[in-house]
Design an enzyme around this catalytic site. Structure first.
Site, mmCIF file in Angstrom:
data_model
loop_
_atom_site.group_PDB
_atom_site.id
_atom_site.type_symbol
_atom_site.label_atom_id
_atom_site.label_comp_id
_atom_site.label_asym_id
_atom_site.label_seq_id
_atom_site.Cartn_x
_atom_site.Cartn_y
_atom_site.Cartn_z
ATOM 1 N N ASP A 179 0.813 -1.227 0.000
ATOM 2 C CA ASP A 179 0.000 0.000 0.000
ATOM 3 C C ASP A 179 0.847 1.279 0.000
ATOM 4 O O ASP A 179 0.647 2.172 0.837
ATOM 5 C CB ASP A 179 -0.896 0.010 1.250
ATOM 6 C CG ASP A 179 -1.738 -1.249 1.378
ATOM 7 O OD1 ASP A 179 -2.233 -1.734 0.349
ATOM 8 O OD2 ASP A 179 -1.920 -1.725 2.518
ATOM 9 N N GLU A 204 -11.452 0.434 -3.595
ATOM 10 C CA GLU A 204 -10.743 0.848 -2.376
ATOM 11 C C GLU A 204 -9.509 1.628 -2.823
ATOM 12 O O GLU A 204 -9.350 1.929 -4.010
ATOM 13 C CB GLU A 204 -10.342 -0.372 -1.531
ATOM 14 C CG GLU A 204 -9.385 -1.318 -2.254
ATOM 15 C CD GLU A 204 -9.031 -2.573 -1.461
ATOM 16 O OE1 GLU A 204 -9.716 -2.901 -0.476
ATOM 17 O OE2 GLU A 204 -8.066 -3.241 -1.857
HETATM 18 O O1 FUB Z 1 -3.217 -3.780 2.905
HETATM 19 C C1 FUB Z 1 -4.485 -4.012 3.469
HETATM 20 C C2 FUB Z 1 -5.554 -3.564 2.514
HETATM 21 O O2 FUB Z 1 -5.436 -4.270 1.298
HETATM 22 C C3 FUB Z 1 -5.454 -2.111 2.109
HETATM 23 O O3 FUB Z 1 -5.958 -1.237 3.047
HETATM 24 C C4 FUB Z 1 -6.187 -2.161 0.820
HETATM 25 O O4 FUB Z 1 -6.041 -1.019 0.044
HETATM 26 C C5 FUB Z 1 -5.602 -3.384 0.207
HETATM 27 O O5 FUB Z 1 -4.349 -3.153 -0.379
#
Ligand code: FUB
Length: 447
Positions: A31, A204
Site C-alpha cells: 500500500d 478501495e
Molecule cells: O493492505 C491491506 C488492505 O489491502 C489495504 O488497506 C487495501 O487497500 C488493500 O491493499
C-alpha cells in the site's frame, strides 16, 4: 510460499536498498503512498508480516503490525527510517489486532499529517482513521488521542488543494467517500459524500492528485472477471462529480492494487505492490514504475517492470539484474551470509545479454567499472556496451574462476571510452559455445 526465498530475505536484513523493483527487500511493504516534500521523495507503506506463533488461523488475510517510512537518498538508494507507528501504540486502538492497513502522509504549511486506519477498541467500526502530526516527514508524530469523528472505513487518501483546503477520501466497498477537512486537518468540516461518477464494482485505495487544473481520483477497482485493477476518474472539483476514464493498470495478479502517483524530478511515477519476494499475496513488496500522461490528460496504461525507477550515478550500485531487457540469461534471488543480497543474473548463455536503462555517467569522470561476479568456469568474457548488444564497447571483463557459482568476488575493468550523461548500458556475455553458462553477475559500479 517459497520458504527458501523467505529465509534468504530475512538473512538479507539490510538498512539500505535499491530503487529497482521491488523497492526494499529487508521487510514486506504494501500500500505505498509516495509523496514529494521539499524536493525529496518519501514513501509511506503499510507492512505485512507473518502471524504470531499460535495465531495463524486468526490471520487468513493480512497481518499488519504498523508502519515504516522510506526516503530516496540519491537516485537509487532507499533509506528505511524505522517504525513510524506500531499497532499497540495507537491510543484508541484495539491491541494485538495487526490491523494497520494502508496509511497516508501529507504536508500542509510546515506540518506533516500522518493518517492511518486501525481497529477501534470501542468496537464502533471495522476500522476508524487516526491522525498524528510532526514537523518532520519521518516523525516522531504526536498521535491524536481519538480517531477522526464522523467517518469510518479504510484507506485514507489525502489531498490538499492549491488554496490549502484539505480533503480526506476513504472507504472500501461498492462506494468510496470524500469529506472536506477543517483547517486543523484533524476534523471533517462537512458530512462525507459519495465520490460520484465511479464505475460499479468493489473499490478501495483512494488516491487523488491535481495536474494541469484537472482533479484525478484513482482507486483500486475489482472487475468480476478480471480481479483488481487500478482505475481513474477526473473532475473539475475535488468533491466531484468525476468521470471514469479507464484503467491505469490491468490486473497483474497481485491480490489488491493499492497505489499512489507522484511527480518527482519532472517524471510521474506510479507506486504499487506485488509479491515478488514471498510468492504469497499477503506478504507484499512495494514497487514503482514510470507513468505517462498523454497530451489530452489521459493516462497510458502502466506495465510493471523489474527495472523500476531511479538513475544510478558514479559510485552507486547498479543492480543489473533489475533489467529492462534480457536475452539468453535468467535472474534468481541470492543471499545469505557472505553472499550478495538481492538478485543476480545467472544462466548467462553465449551472446546472452542484459540491458539496464538510464545510468548517469556524469561528466565522464568514471574511468573504471567494478563487477560483483561468481563463476565456476574460467573461459570467456563479458562486455559493457552502450545502447544495444552491438553498441559501443566501453569495458571488457575477462571471466575468471572465482571458486564456484556462488563464490563471489569483486573485479574491475578500465572504461576505455569517455562516456557522459545518462546512457543505457548492455552487458553481453561471451563464453565458449560449449560452456553452459558464462558468469553470475550481481551488480556493477562506475568508479
Ligand atoms: O493492505 C491491506 C488492505 O489491502 C489495504 O488497506 C487495501 O487497500 C488493500 O491493499
Amino acid at each position: 510460499m517459497k520458504k527458501t526465498s523467505l529465509l534468504i530475505l530475512f538473512l538479507a536484513a539490510i538498512q539500505f536498498c535499491f530503487a529497482q523493483n521491488p523497492l526494499v527487500t529487508h521487510m514486506f511493504t504494501a500500500d505505498p503512498t509516495a509523496r514529494v516534500f521539499d524536493g525529496k521523495l518519501y514513501v509511506y507503506p503499510s507492512s505485512d508480516t507473518y502471524p504470531p506463533a499460535g495465531r495463524e488461523k486468526e490471520f487468513p488475510r493480512f497481518c499488519m503490525p504498523g508502519y515504516h517510512a522510506f526516503s530516496l537518498e540519491n537516485g537509487s538508494t532507499w533509506k528505511d527510517h524505522g517504525w513510524i507507528l506500531k499497532e499497540n501504540d495507537v491510543p484508541w486502538g484495539d491491541k494485538d489486532t495487526y490491523a494497520m492497513w494502508a496509511p497516508d502522509c501529507i504536508k500542509k504549511g510546515d506540518t506533516y499529517y500522518y493518517y492511518y486506519p486501525a481497529k477501534p477498541k470501542d468496537g464502533t467500526s471495522f476500522r476508524r482513521i487516526g491522525v498524528g502530526t510532526s514537523k518532520n516527514p519521518t516523525g516522531p508524530f504526536k498521535w491524536e488521542k481519538s480517531y477522526i469523528k464522523g467517518i469510518s472505513g479504510i484507506d485514507p487518501g489525502l489531498f490538499v488543494d492549491d488554496n490549502d483546503k484539505g480533503y480526506l477520501y476513504f472507504g472500501g466497498g461498492k462506494e468510496l467517500f470524500v469529506a472536506p477537512l477543517k483547517d486543523n486537518m484533524k476534523e471533517i468540516s462537512a458530512e462525507p459524500i459519495k465520490v460520484e461518477g465511479l464505475p460499479a464494482g468493489y473499490k478501495e485505495g483512494s488516491f487523488a492528485f491535481k495536474k494541469d487544473g484537472i482533479y484525478y481520483f484513482t482507486f483500486a477497482h475489482v472487475f468480476p472477471d478480471e480481479g483488481y485493477t487500478i482505475g481513474y476518474a477526473t473532475a473539475k472539483n475535488p468533491l466531484g462529480p468525476f468521470t471514469y476514464q479507464g484503467k491505469i493498470m490491468d490486473n497483474i495478479g497481485n491480490g489488491t492494487n493499492h497505489h499512489s502517483i507522484v511527480k518527482y524530478n519532472d517524471q510521474w511515477i506510479l507506486f504499487y505492490h506485488w509479491w515478488d519476494i514471498s510468492g504469497y499475496n499477503k506478504l507484499r513488496s512495494m514497487r514503482a514504475d514510470y507513468i505517462t500522461f498523454k497530451k489530452d490528460g489521459t493516462i497510458k496504461k502502466v506495465t510493471p517492470t523489474i527495472r523500476g525507477i531511479g538513475i544510478p550515478k558514479i559510485g552507486d550500485t547498479i543492480q543489473i539484474d533489475r533489467y529492462n531487457e534480457i536475452s539468453k540469461a535468467n535472474i534468481a534471488f541470492v543471499g545469505g551470509e557472505n553472499e550478495p543480497n538481492g538478485w543476480m543474473v545467472c544462466d548467462t548463455k553465449m551472446m546472452g545479454f542484459v540491458k539496464f536503462n538510464k545510468v548517469d555517467f556524469g561528466n565522464g569522470e568514471a574511468t573504471k567499472i567494478e563487477a560483483r561476479v561468481a563463476s565456476g568456469q574460467r573461459t570467456g568474457s563479458f562486455e559493457i556496451r552502450l545502447g544495444n548488444p552491438k553498441g559501443k564497447l566501453i569495458a571488457t571483463f575477462p571471466i575468471e574462476y572465482t571458486g564456484g557459482w556462488s563464490s563471489w568476488k569483486t573485479i574491475e575493468a578500465d572504461i576505455t571510452e569517455k562516456v557522459t550523461g545518462i546512457k543505457n548500458i548492455v552487458v553481453v556475455f561471451k563464453s565458449d559455445w560449449g560452456s553452459e553458462k558464462a558468469v553470475n553477475l550481481n551488480w556493477l559500479k562506475l568508479k
